[in-house]
Design an enzyme around this catalytic site. Structure first.
Site, PDB file in Angstrom:
ATOM      1  N   CYS A 211      63.802 -14.312  34.142  1.00 31.15           N
ATOM      2  CA  CYS A 211      63.563 -13.742  32.810  1.00 31.15           C
ATOM      3  C   CYS A 211      64.261 -14.514  31.704  1.00 31.15           C
ATOM      4  O   CYS A 211      64.070 -14.225  30.514  1.00 31.15           O
ATOM      5  CB  CYS A 211      63.998 -12.283  32.776  1.00 31.15           C
ATOM      6  SG  CYS A 211      65.751 -12.015  33.123  1.00 31.15           S
ATOM      7  N   CYS A 252      62.996 -14.402  49.333  1.00 28.77           N
ATOM      8  CA  CYS A 252      63.724 -14.764  48.116  1.00 28.77           C
ATOM      9  C   CYS A 252      62.748 -15.277  47.064  1.00 28.77           C
ATOM     10  O   CYS A 252      61.727 -15.898  47.381  1.00 28.77           O
ATOM     11  CB  CYS A 252      64.778 -15.816  48.443  1.00 28.77           C
ATOM     12  SG  CYS A 252      65.660 -16.477  47.011  1.00 28.77           S
ATOM     13  N   CYS A 297      47.166   4.690  66.933  1.00 27.47           N
ATOM     14  CA  CYS A 297      45.828   5.181  67.255  1.00 27.47           C
ATOM     15  C   CYS A 297      44.867   4.713  66.169  1.00 27.47           C
ATOM     16  O   CYS A 297      45.123   4.915  64.974  1.00 27.47           O
ATOM     17  CB  CYS A 297      45.831   6.709  67.341  1.00 27.47           C
ATOM     18  SG  CYS A 297      44.176   7.419  67.527  1.00 27.47           S
ATOM     19  N   CYS A 326      41.257   0.196  73.745  1.00 25.64           N
ATOM     20  CA  CYS A 326      41.974  -0.684  74.664  1.00 25.64           C
ATOM     21  C   CYS A 326      43.428  -0.782  74.207  1.00 25.64           C
ATOM     22  O   CYS A 326      43.695  -1.119  73.053  1.00 25.64           O
ATOM     23  CB  CYS A 326      41.314  -2.059  74.692  1.00 25.64           C
ATOM     24  SG  CYS A 326      42.267  -3.322  75.588  1.00 25.64           S
ATOM     25  N   CYS A 366       2.366   0.510  75.778  1.00 26.24           N
ATOM     26  CA  CYS A 366       2.276   0.764  77.212  1.00 26.24           C
ATOM     27  C   CYS A 366       1.568  -0.422  77.878  1.00 26.24           C
ATOM     28  O   CYS A 366       0.507  -0.848  77.415  1.00 26.24           O
ATOM     29  CB  CYS A 366       1.491   2.055  77.463  1.00 26.24           C
ATOM     30  SG  CYS A 366       1.101   2.344  79.202  1.00 26.24           S
ATOM     31  N   CYS A 379      17.179   7.053  78.841  1.00 24.71           N
ATOM     32  CA  CYS A 379      16.734   6.464  80.098  1.00 24.71           C
ATOM     33  C   CYS A 379      15.731   5.348  79.848  1.00 24.71           C
ATOM     34  O   CYS A 379      14.833   5.468  78.996  1.00 24.71           O
ATOM     35  CB  CYS A 379      16.109   7.557  80.969  1.00 24.71           C
ATOM     36  SG  CYS A 379      15.546   6.966  82.565  1.00 24.71           S
ATOM     37  N   CYS A 384       4.389   6.877  80.234  1.00 27.59           N
ATOM     38  CA  CYS A 384       3.421   6.972  79.140  1.00 27.59           C
ATOM     39  C   CYS A 384       2.824   8.378  79.110  1.00 27.59           C
ATOM     40  O   CYS A 384       2.352   8.885  80.135  1.00 27.59           O
ATOM     41  CB  CYS A 384       2.326   5.921  79.313  1.00 27.59           C
ATOM     42  SG  CYS A 384       1.039   5.997  78.044  1.00 27.59           S
ATOM     43  N   CYS A 387      -1.365   7.834  79.854  1.00 27.68           N
ATOM     44  CA  CYS A 387      -1.886   7.503  81.185  1.00 27.68           C
ATOM     45  C   CYS A 387      -0.909   7.803  82.305  1.00 27.68           C
ATOM     46  O   CYS A 387      -1.208   7.534  83.477  1.00 27.68           O
ATOM     47  CB  CYS A 387      -2.304   6.034  81.226  1.00 27.68           C
ATOM     48  SG  CYS A 387      -0.913   4.889  81.040  1.00 27.68           S
ATOM     49  N   CYS A 392       9.266  -0.003  82.999  1.00 26.68           N
ATOM     50  CA  CYS A 392      10.618  -0.261  82.490  1.00 26.68           C
ATOM     51  C   CYS A 392      10.554  -0.596  81.003  1.00 26.68           C
ATOM     52  O   CYS A 392       9.751  -1.429  80.576  1.00 26.68           O
ATOM     53  CB  CYS A 392      11.257  -1.413  83.263  1.00 26.68           C
ATOM     54  SG  CYS A 392      12.867  -1.939  82.598  1.00 26.68           S
TER      55      CYS A 392
END
Length: 562
Positions: A211, A252, A297, A326, A366, A379, A384, A387, A392
């Site tokens: 200062c 400092c 946490c 983790c 499909c 899942c 379908c 049909c 998958c």
């Protein structure tokens, strides 16, 4: 009568003997099972609040302060620097205390040694031809700091001599060292008592380099580096640093000086209670982060701190907010992938997903009737509605082929001749490999969300059944257990894909176990979504198979070492 009393005493003794026999824990037929051997995710930890952690940290601080005879503030800095290893601090302090203090930035490093300058003492001489030459002996000139110290000592001696002779003409002396070229001159500036610029006898003044104001020396504070600044400048410096979230690393104000400011000086010069509290909060957070056995946490606005002596990538769950993470790296739990690989994977996902313009599709056609189908459950076994074809969701293959021993859908088939292809072909193959794993990683993440919605709908339906008198909550508890286990298994399966992406050795065995786990999870998911019409014994059997697949994979590939 005596015989009856003796019989009663004898019976009483036998009762005690039988009680000791049955209560003894030395039954050789019952083997004590070590949970570490059976559960690869077994983890011992405790949840502490702020007061308990402060008490835990104060113990080594008091111990170190007592043994080394240092202040608690200094003990905190040393423990913080050595990650709260008390034995290391004591050993290093007793071997070389100065070196420890310098390495911890508590003490300023000694200045480098200066080489004395050889100067010839000039003596002019005139030759016979009239030419003037300069010759003379050489001598050593000390460095500027030594000259300043010597001059200061001379000035102090002169002041002492003046005081001993009874003269108080001068009360303050400022020694200035002016160096020009190779010559040095010393100028002493004195201020007489009674002049307009002087201060009353007994007080010294000093100029603050920040200062640029002259104040009395009692308003100045300095660290071990001897850099002195006024109280107001220190307080302003602390306020700015705390505003930036810095606490234990406040240094400092002098340029190129990294000496730390001790905690007691900061708290002494801070006047506002809000700043003091904020500083203590930041310092406490720094101490916890530097402690190897403590983790905050990561839950929102949670003040719980987890403590464990096992520094492993195991799952810790907060007892207050139920956040799982983790313990080693503090991120989301990621078994069987280790901390370094999951960090690389998340960075790659953030960088490459947008680069590839990859957006995961929510609808697919499909493969049999080609009608548009939206996935509304977790899942991957799709049926379908038009049909009734089972296929998958991931590879659009016939689901009957996925019921075989090897679940091929999760495996990436690399091109064996890619090393001989062009650079562009290799880049495309690398992107194709990444998208293969990323698509499955993202798909299981979305399946977890959809299965949570399925669980919410299941709770609503079961609540309606209970209200109608169709059983109690206990009768339907196995459905919630199945949904909980499904979420745990799918979560583990999701994190197998980053592991497989970076994996090099034992990949065939891992992919086989991964495929087995995925097949059982899809079967469990199919049964959970139809749990109210599924036989309870069949559902619990599928739960047992899925959990065994998950445990086997973690035992073989989860890096549990600290």
């Amino acid at each position: 009568m005596a015989d009856q009393e003796s019989d009663m005493e004898y019976s009483s003794d036998n009762d005690y003997e039988f009680e000791d026999y049955y209560n003894s824990g030395e039954d050789c037929d019952i083997e004590q099972i070590d949970p570490k051997r059976t559960d690869p995710e077994y983890f011992v930890y405790e949840c502490l609040n702020v007061e308990e952690v402060e008490k835990l940290m104060n113990e080594p601080v008091e111990k170190l302060s007592t043994q080394l005879q240092i202040t608690p503030s200094l003990a905190k800095v040393l423990l913080h620097e050595t990650r709260w290893n008390t034995a290391e601090v004591i050993e290093r302090y007793r071997n070389n205390a100065s070196h420890l203090l310098v390495s911890a930035r508590i003490k300023a490093a000694p200045p480098p040694a200066t080489t004395p300058l050889v100067v010839h003492h000039a003596v002019p001489s005139t030759s016979s031809s009239g030419t003037t030459t300069i010759t003379g002996p050489s001598f050593l000139v000390p460095s500027a700091s030594s000259a300043f110290a010597a001059t200061s000592a001379a000035a102090a001696a002169a002041a002492a001599a003046a005081g001993s002779s009874g003269s108080n003409k001068y009360h303050h002396q400022l020694v200035l060292l002016e160096t020009t070229g190779s010559t040095a001159t010393t100028t002493t500036t004195t201020t007489a008592v009674g002049t307009a610029t002087s201060i009353s006898t007994g007080y010294r003044t000093q100029l603050c380099p920040v200062c640029v104001t002259v104040q009395t020396t009692d308003k100045f504070h300095s660290l071990s580096c001897a850099h002195s600044f006024c109280r107001d400048c220190w307080a302003m410096h602390f306020e700015i640093q705390i505003g930036q979230g810095i606490s234990t690393q406040i240094e400092c104000m002098e340029q190129r000086c990294d000496v730390r400011v001790p905690e007691d000086l900061v708290l002494n010069l801070l006047n506002r209670p809000v700043l003091r509290d904020k500083y203590q909060q930041f310092a406490f957070a720094d101490y916890v982060k530097s402690h190897p056995e403590l983790r905050f946490c990561p839950g929102p606005n949670c003040q719980i701190i987890i403590r464990s002596q096992d520094i492993s990538p195991k799952k810790a769950c907060c007892k207050v907010c139920k956040t799982m993470f983790c313990f080693r790296c503090g991120t989301d739990y990621h078994a069987p992938t280790d901390c370094q690989i999951i960090r690389k994977w998340l960075t790659k996902c953030a960088d490459d997903s947008e680069t590839a313009n990859y957006i995961s599709a929510h609808t697919k056609d499909c493969p049999k009737c080609h009608i548009c189908i939206e996935k509304n459950g977790g899942c991957n076994h799709m049926q379908c509605f038009n049909c009734k074809h089972d296929f998958c969701w991931m590879c659009l293959g016939d689901w009957k082929a996925h019921g075989s021993e090897y679940y091929e859908c999760s495996r990436y088939k690399e091109n064996p001749n890619i090393a001989h292809e062009s650079v562009h072909a290799q880049a495309r193959e690398a992107l194709k490999k990444y998208l293969h794993y990323y698509e499955r990683w993202e798909n299981h993440s979305k399946s977890l969300q959809l299965e949570q919605q399925t669980l919410d709908r299941m709770k609503t339906r079961i609540n309606e059944k209970v209200m109608k008198g169709l059983g109690t909550w206990i009768d339907w508890q196995h459905l919630f257990d199945a949904a909980s286990l499904l979420a745990k298994c799918r979560y583990t399966l999701q994190y197998t894909y980053p592991y497989a992406y970076y994996m090099e050795s034992r990949k065939e065995l891992f992919e086989y176990q991964q495929a087995q786990l995925e097949a059982e999870i899809e079967n469990l998911s199919w049964k959970v979504e139809r749990a109210e019409t599924t036989d309870r014994g069949e559902l619990e059997n599928q739960m047992d198979i899925a959990e065994k697949r998950r445990t086997t994979l973690l035992k073989d590939f989860f890096p549990t070492e600290a």
